[in-house]
Design an enzyme around this catalytic site. Structure first.
Site, mmCIF file in Angstrom:
data_model
loop_
_atom_site.group_PDB
_atom_site.id
_atom_site.type_symbol
_atom_site.label_atom_id
_atom_site.label_comp_id
_atom_site.label_asym_id
_atom_site.label_seq_id
_atom_site.Cartn_x
_atom_site.Cartn_y
_atom_site.Cartn_z
ATOM 1 N NE ARG A 111 5.974 4.232 4.243
ATOM 2 C CZ ARG A 111 5.976 3.215 5.094
ATOM 3 N NH1 ARG A 111 7.113 2.738 5.549
ATOM 4 N NH2 ARG A 111 4.849 2.656 5.490
ATOM 5 N N GLY A 266 -2.999 7.663 5.516
ATOM 6 C CA GLY A 266 -1.960 8.345 6.287
ATOM 7 C C GLY A 266 -0.653 8.385 5.528
ATOM 8 C CB CYS A 267 2.587 9.985 6.244
ATOM 9 S SG CYS A 267 2.953 9.424 7.915
ATOM 10 C CB THR A 268 2.602 4.682 7.284
ATOM 11 O OG1 THR A 268 1.335 4.612 7.950
ATOM 12 C CG2 THR A 268 3.578 5.471 8.122
ATOM 13 N N GLY A 269 0.378 4.962 4.572
ATOM 14 C CA GLY A 269 -0.506 4.154 3.744
ATOM 15 C C GLY A 269 -1.938 4.163 4.238
#
Length: 293
Positions: A111, A266-269
């Protein structure tokens, strides 16, 4: 320049423009701002394939080649979290399982902070995104007026290609151009094209072509079947690692098996969400359908 390369008057060249054929793209080399680490960006100009994910898979091999030729015996690899990253990860894991040796960075998916810190030795992405990254990392100290740090856009690498041509741009300043010449010299001393032959042969031995062809054959067309959504229920579990373009189709695949599912980010995809009770079965279904690895 081309004549001098063909006649072996020079071993490599640094230039602003060169029309690489499809299948050849350049491995950039940056100095990351957070920790001053060098990082190879695979890739930054040209295109390894007209198909995005296939190109990113091949970019990983090209990045490993450049890093090894520059003296990194076992470069760590990370994939930038862009469209196609998860499919690229699954394909590279197949290569790894089949015997193609490489080492993931702290995790496979990188990221923004990983870009700034230089977490992997080799950062895999599509060449358009890589082009933006190399420009930003090279010019961040000057406000974008010229490229002052790093080694430029790098050498064109591809299977069967053997002309050492490194790219800089009209915005490249003297410090970067000096580094680009140094990069070229390191690649010559590291016998980059001998390394390329070896790495592509190893990848092929591990089934590179077979994996690419299987991925194309398994490409899922847009869902046309009318699938009825099961009764809604609270979604307290989730499955990550699904391409954003496949998200709705993945949810419909679960509906088809009687599992209520929702999609989210989500924050991870991207995420497909379902009840905790259905999580294990849903994961099996999505793995079997090729949505997750």
């Amino acid at each position: 320049m081309e004549q001098m390369l063909n006649d072996h008057q020079v071993d490599g060249a640094v230039t602003m423009h060169y029309p690489f054929p499809i299948g050849v793209s350049t491995v950039g080399r940056a100095i990351t701002p957070a920790k001053g680490r060098e990082m190879f960006i695979a890739n930054t100009t040209g295109t390894s394939s007209s198909e995005r994910i296939e190109g990113m898979i091949k970019n990983a091999v090209s990045g490993i080649i450049a890093a090894k030729a520059c003296g990194i015996a076992d470069p760590t690899v990370g994939i930038l979290n862009v469209d196609g990253a998860r499919q690229t990860e699954m394909a590279l894991n197949q290569l790894k399982e089949n015997g193609y040796g490489f080492t993931w960075a702290e995790s496979a998916i990188m990221r923004g902070n990983d870009v700034l810190e230089g977490t992997p030795d080799v950062l895999v992405t599509d060449s358009l995104t890589g082009n933006v990254l190399i420009k930003m990392l090279a010019a961040f100290t000057t406000g974008g007026s010229f490229e002052s740090t790093g080694f430029g856009y790098g050498p064109g690498i591809g299977s069967g290609y053997d002309e050492l041509i490194l790219i800089i741009s009209r915005a490249s300043g003297a410090p970067l151009i000096a580094n680009a010449i140094q990069y070229a010299a390191e690649l010559v001393r590291g016998k980059v094209f001998d390394r390329a032959k070896e790495e592509f042969a190893n990848a092929e031995k591990a089934g590179l072509t077979r994996i690419l062809e299987a991925r194309k054959a398994a490409a899922k067309p847009a869902a046309e079947e009318n699938v009825e959504m099961p009764p809604a229920e609270p979604c307290t579990a989730s499955i990550a690692g699904i391409e954003v373009m496949d998200l709705e189709d993945a949810a419909r695949a679960l509906w088809k098996q009687g599992i209520y599912a929702e999609t989210g980010m989500g924050c991870t995809g991207p995420l497909v969400m379902m009840s905790e009770a259905n999580h294990e079965r849903a994961l099996e279904i999505l793995k079997k359908a090729g949505y997750v690895g």
